[in-house]
Scaffold this motif. Structure first.
Motif, PDB file in Angstrom:
ATOM      1  N   GLU A  84      -0.756  -5.626  -6.278  1.00  0.00           N
ATOM      2  CA  GLU A  84      -0.533  -5.993  -4.889  1.00  0.00           C
ATOM      3  C   GLU A  84       0.741  -6.820  -4.720  1.00  0.00           C
ATOM      4  O   GLU A  84       1.477  -6.662  -3.741  1.00  0.00           O
ATOM      5  N   GLU A  85       1.006  -7.691  -5.689  1.00  0.00           N
ATOM      6  CA  GLU A  85       2.230  -8.499  -5.625  1.00  0.00           C
ATOM      7  C   GLU A  85       3.467  -7.611  -5.750  1.00  0.00           C
ATOM      8  O   GLU A  85       4.481  -7.835  -5.077  1.00  0.00           O
ATOM      9  N   THR A 112      13.247  -6.680 -11.212  1.00  0.00           N
ATOM     10  CA  THR A 112      12.666  -8.013 -11.170  1.00  0.00           C
ATOM     11  C   THR A 112      11.203  -7.899 -10.778  1.00  0.00           C
ATOM     12  O   THR A 112      10.765  -6.877 -10.234  1.00  0.00           O
ATOM     13  N   THR A 113      10.454  -8.939 -11.059  1.00  0.00           N
ATOM     14  CA  THR A 113       9.051  -8.990 -10.643  1.00  0.00           C
ATOM     15  C   THR A 113       8.786 -10.219  -9.773  1.00  0.00           C
ATOM     16  O   THR A 113       7.654 -10.508  -9.442  1.00  0.00           O
ATOM     17  N   LYS A 114       9.861 -10.930  -9.425  1.00  0.00           N
ATOM     18  CA  LYS A 114       9.721 -12.157  -8.643  1.00  0.00           C
ATOM     19  C   LYS A 114      10.598 -12.106  -7.396  1.00  0.00           C
ATOM     20  O   LYS A 114      11.756 -11.703  -7.448  1.00  0.00           O
ATOM     21  N   LEU A 115      10.045 -12.534  -6.285  1.00  0.00           N
ATOM     22  CA  LEU A 115      10.744 -12.482  -5.008  1.00  0.00           C
ATOM     23  C   LEU A 115      12.022 -13.314  -5.021  1.00  0.00           C
ATOM     24  O   LEU A 115      13.059 -12.877  -4.510  1.00  0.00           O
ATOM     25  N   ILE A 166       2.820   5.606 -10.022  1.00  0.00           N
ATOM     26  CA  ILE A 166       1.686   5.416  -9.112  1.00  0.00           C
ATOM     27  C   ILE A 166       1.923   4.191  -8.232  1.00  0.00           C
ATOM     28  O   ILE A 166       1.683   4.216  -7.014  1.00  0.00           O
ATOM     29  N   LEU A 167       2.412   3.114  -8.834  1.00  0.00           N
ATOM     30  CA  LEU A 167       2.714   1.888  -8.096  1.00  0.00           C
ATOM     31  C   LEU A 167       3.750   2.147  -7.004  1.00  0.00           C
ATOM     32  O   LEU A 167       3.557   1.758  -5.839  1.00  0.00           O
ATOM     33  N   ILE A 225       8.233  -4.658  -3.533  1.00  0.00           N
ATOM     34  CA  ILE A 225       8.957  -3.421  -3.228  1.00  0.00           C
ATOM     35  C   ILE A 225       9.156  -3.267  -1.726  1.00  0.00           C
ATOM     36  O   ILE A 225      10.237  -2.919  -1.248  1.00  0.00           O
ATOM     37  N   ARG A 226       8.122  -3.563  -0.967  1.00  0.00           N
ATOM     38  CA  ARG A 226       8.230  -3.438   0.493  1.00  0.00           C
ATOM     39  C   ARG A 226       9.197  -4.468   1.069  1.00  0.00           C
ATOM     40  O   ARG A 226       9.915  -4.180   2.028  1.00  0.00           O
TER      41      ARG A 226
END
Length: 335
Positions: free
Chosen positions: A35-36, A279-282, A65-66, A41-42
């Motif tokens: 969800e994060e 990246t995985t962090k905003l 899939i993600l 991505i959005r």
């Protein structure tokens, strides 16, 4: 909003910076909360990033899939790029395939996982040393004719294979590692792409997090493949840290982070270049996208390049390195 540019000369328009989604699901430690990652991505899409990069290898399969879930309902706002070639069979054997049957099966699988009718940009992830590239691209061409794929790409391909592939069907983009510490592509591959009107997609433009300062050994956890990368090991790493400190001093004069400086350097390579930092962090995403506002003079570009000269260590371990453009090639069509 992020500027849009033409990637290649076949009509594909994308954001000037893309988003590499691999690390959300694989290779940089455990998969991150779904969800994060969908939210990230959005947020990227809302900020003007339209080019999303994934591959069936990432997970495997889970990253596609993600991405598919993240673009549900907003498919028309993005250009999705995915890749095929790596496989794992029922016995656990791994390898690379570029035969027509596998090309077609891989595409069908990606379409299903992404939950889309058509893939915007479909890459051969690595060339198959057993199959002439004309055979592989010939099948990819059929996918375009059938409306399952819009544009074709290659990843880590030599200039010779790029030319052979392009003669079968126009190649829109070549994806390769191009950053301050991976510049050998400038000798031959980049000039070939520019001669043929092929766009360049730079993966790992931050040196797998090195130039952002977020990837030193103490911070690399279990399951992170960077522990196996020579540039992050022992004496090589200690030497490379000195280079990083030089970059820090230049970044300070520009009032930016080292990561922004490294990204800006890639973005200044030409209007045909699209980096895809992951990246995985905003906060990291916001830092990356802000690099688009940086302007570097020729003098500053030279200063940056001189500062990072002399990097030690290969960019992959031996087995993976053997599959890169410098060492891998496909056999002649007549063999």
């Amino acid at each position: 909003m992020v500027q849009r540019i033409n990637l290649g000369s076949q009509g594909l328009e994308v954001s000037k910076q893309g988003l590499g989604c691999m690390g959300m699901s694989a290779f940089y430690g455990p998969p991150k909360p779904q969800e994060e990652m969908i939210k990230l991505i959005r947020t990227a899409i809302e900020s003007g990033i339209t080019y999303l990069d994934t591959a069936d290898k990432y997970g495997p399969h889970t990253n596609e899939i993600l991405v598919g879930k993240a673009i549900k309902g907003i498919r028309d706002k993005v250009q999705v790029a995915t890749k095929f070639a790596f496989f794992v069979d029922e016995k656990g054997n791994q390898g690379i395939r570029g035969d027509p049957a596998y090309v077609r099966a891989a595409c069908e699988g990606s379409l299903k996982r992404l939950d889309v009718d058509c893939i915007d940009l479909y890459y051969q992830h690595r060339v198959d040393p057993k199959v002439p590239i004309e055979i592989t691209v010939g099948e990819m061409k059929k996918l375009v004719e059938e409306g399952k794929v819009k544009y074709l790409g290659l990843s880590e391909a030599s200039s010779a294979d790029i030319r052979r592939a392009h003669a079968v069907h126009p190649i829109t983009a070549v994806q390769l590692e191009w950053s301050l510490w991976s510049r050998d592509v400038e000798e031959d591959v980049i000039p070939t792409c520019r001669e043929l009107g092929i766009g360049v997609v730079s993966y790992s433009p931050l040196g797998r997090g090195f130039f952002s300062g977020k990837a030193i050994v103490e911070e690399i956890g279990d399951g992170d493949f960077r522990k196996l990368v020579p540039r992050f090991q022992g004496e090589n790493l200690e030497h490379n840290k000195v280079i990083y400190k030089k970059l820090c001093k230049i970044a300070a004069t520009k009032n930016c982070t080292t990561g922004q400086l490294a990204l800006a350097w890639v973005q200044h390579q030409g209007v045909d270049v699209v980096p895809i930092p992951g990246t995985t962090k905003l906060n990291n995403f916001k830092e990356n996208i802000s690099s688009l506002d940086l302007t570097l003079s020729k003098v500053e570009m030279n200063e940056i390049e001189n500062a990072v000269a002399g990097v030690k260590g290969d960019r992959y371990g031996d087995m993976s390195m053997a599959r890169t453009w410098r060492f891998a090639t496909t056999p002649p069509l007549s063999s």
